[in-house]
Design an enzyme around this catalytic site. Structure first.
Site, PDB file in Angstrom:
ATOM      1  N   ARG A  74       0.941  -1.238   0.104  1.00 21.09           N
ATOM      2  CA  ARG A  74       0.019   0.026   0.006  1.00 21.09           C
ATOM      3  C   ARG A  74       0.770   1.225   0.061  1.00 21.09           C
ATOM      4  NH1 ARG A  74      -5.306  -1.031   0.502  1.00 21.09           N
ATOM      5  NH2 ARG A  74      -5.930  -2.903   1.713  1.00 21.09           N
ATOM      6  N   GLY A 113      -7.169   3.879  -4.847  1.00 19.71           N
ATOM      7  CA  GLY A 113      -5.879   4.534  -4.524  1.00 19.71           C
ATOM      8  C   GLY A 113      -5.008   4.463  -5.645  1.00 19.71           C
ATOM      9  N   ILE A 135     -11.809  -6.564  -3.975  1.00 15.18           N
ATOM     10  CA  ILE A 135     -13.057  -7.074  -3.411  1.00 15.18           C
ATOM     11  C   ILE A 135     -14.161  -6.459  -3.387  1.00 15.18           C
ATOM     12  CG2 ILE A 135     -11.477  -9.018  -2.632  1.00 15.18           C
ATOM     13  CD1 ILE A 135     -12.198  -8.083   0.060  1.00 15.18           C
ATOM     14  N   ASP A 136     -13.986  -4.946  -3.072  1.00 14.06           N
ATOM     15  CA  ASP A 136     -14.896  -4.130  -2.542  1.00 14.06           C
ATOM     16  C   ASP A 136     -15.807  -3.502  -3.737  1.00 14.06           C
ATOM     17  OD1 ASP A 136     -13.415  -4.176  -0.263  1.00 14.06           O
ATOM     18  OD2 ASP A 136     -12.488  -2.209  -0.685  1.00 14.06           O
ATOM     19  N   GLN A 283     -11.569 -13.633   2.751  1.00 12.77           N
ATOM     20  CA  GLN A 283     -12.471 -13.002   1.621  1.00 12.77           C
ATOM     21  C   GLN A 283     -11.495 -12.724   0.556  1.00 12.77           C
ATOM     22  OE1 GLN A 283     -16.104 -10.679   3.693  1.00 12.77           O
ATOM     23  NE2 GLN A 283     -14.267 -10.719   4.935  1.00 12.77           N
ATOM     24  N   ARG A 284     -10.329 -12.472   0.816  1.00  8.32           N
ATOM     25  CA  ARG A 284      -9.292 -11.908  -0.253  1.00  8.32           C
ATOM     26  C   ARG A 284      -8.490 -13.025  -0.948  1.00  8.32           C
ATOM     27  NH1 ARG A 284      -6.883  -6.424   1.870  1.00  8.32           N
ATOM     28  NH2 ARG A 284      -5.204  -7.617   1.866  1.00  8.32           N
TER      29      ARG A 284
END
Ligand code: F6P
Length: 358
Positions: A74, A113, A135-136, A283-284
């Site tokens: 990130r 981002g 995933i969002d 979930q990822r």
């Protein structure tokens, strides 16, 4: 010879490798001479010139492999123009790497981002093509992001598994679903998993309405209630606070997440036992579902076509159900949120599923 830089940035997801494979296979198949420069751990690799020249074999057998063969990190957009303690001008460093390697194009796979930085680099004169990963499913300018459907599968499976144990014990269960500031993942997993209450950031809840929904089910003889709660779910009271005051409140909250706060409120007001399940980063993880493999392959091909046609400054996207492209300048800086008035919300309400707002 075409020299193509490639990086994956931000949180990972299931279909990053499948997407890179899509781009690269199409490039190898259609261009005579192409060299792929894989930057390690996202923009960090581009800043520090940390790359490796990839071989066609690197992209073989990765369609089903989760994570990213390039690694990721990130690198917050808001810090991109800030010179840190290391004294490095990150934007200049990225441009220098690009020019030093004589790249024809930079392919960027990432979420919101990442797309903002991709747009910044495009505005700085680099040839950039991007792909929508998360995933969002919150990237503006595309109806679908890769990773989303795979995460829906996992979150749905978590709710499915909770059903049997909730029934045995007559309990209220909360399954907390990822999604950052938006509710797409919770909405889809909640519907697919048959949740009775779905709490989304876009529809602030009132705890008394949530409790009323639980009580209604109990009075109707139902042995359990399952709540699908988005990690970004927010009460009406907190939504009224304003961004800054809410951030401060969250910082000092005695609960690890909103779900534990809701669980405690239900326990205190009704005496009912509540359990919280947080599938979190599972979930990822794992292999991409078939839907994502197809989407990634198609988006990858679209990105390759843009490179072949020298059409830069776009993100490969899904518009009106078709593979398309969206200008990076339109994508950057806008979140795609769930519209509380949208048909899917209305249809869900028709079934009596509560969003906790009424
Ligand atoms: O953006 C993807 C996502 O998984 C969000 O759903 C979640 O809020 C966030 O990333 C978690 O980030 P990290 O992996 O840095 O904990």
């Amino acid at each position: 010879m075409k020299r193509i830089g490639m990086l994956t940035s931000g949180g990972d997801c299931q279909a990053l490798n499948a997407t890179m494979r899509g781009v690269v296979k199409a490039l190898y198949h259609n261009l005579k001479d192409v060299e792929i420069y894989g930057f390690q751990e996202g923009y960090k690799g581009l800043i520090h010139g940390n790359y490796r020249i990839m071989k066609p074999e690197d992209f073989s057998g990765i369609l089903t492999k989760g994570g990213t063969i390039l690694g990721t990190s990130r690198q917050p957009f808001k810090l991109m123009r800030v010179i840190g303690e290391d004294g490095i001008d990150k934007v200049k460093a990225m441009k220098d790497t690009y020019h030093k390697l004589k790249l024809d194009c930079l392919v960027v796979l990432g979420g919101n981002g990442t797309q903002k930085t991709a747009n910044l680099l495009s505005e700085e004169g680099l040839n950039v093509v991007s792909l929508p990963k998360t995933i969002d499913n919150d990237i503006y300018g595309t109806e679908m992001t890769f990773g989303f459907q795979s995460a829906v599968d996992i979150a749905t499976n978590a709710i499915d598994c909770i059903h049997t144990t909730a029934d045995s014990h007559s309990r209220v269960f909360i399954v907390e679903v990822m999604g950052h500031k938006v509710g797409w993942l919770t909405l889809y997993a909640g519907i697919a998993g048959g949740a009775d209450v779905i709490l989304l950031p876009e529809i602030p809840y009132d705890i008394d309405n949530v409790i009323a929904a639980i009580e209604k089910r109990r009075k109707a003889g139902k042995r359990f209630t399952i709540l699908a709660v988005a990690e970004g779910a927010i009460s009406k009271e907190d939504a009224a606070l304003g961004k800054k005051a809410y951030k401060e409140k969250v910082k000092n909250r005695k609960y690890p997440t909103v779900s534990y706060e809701i669980a405690d409120q239900i326990l205190k007001k009704t005496g009912q036992e509540v359990r919280v399940t947080v599938p979190g980063h599972t979930q990822r993880g794992g292999a991409p579902c078939p839907y994502d493999r197809v989407l990634s392959t198609r988006l990858g091909a679209a990105a390759a076509q843009m490179i072949i046609d020298k059409e830069y400054g776009y993100m490969a996207s899904v518009v009106n159900g078709e593979i398309s492209k969206t200008k990076l300048s339109d994508v950057a800086g806008t979140l795609k949120m769930v519209d509380p008035q949208s048909p899917i919300i209305k249809e869900t309400r028709l079934l009596g599923i509560s969003f906790g707002d009424e």
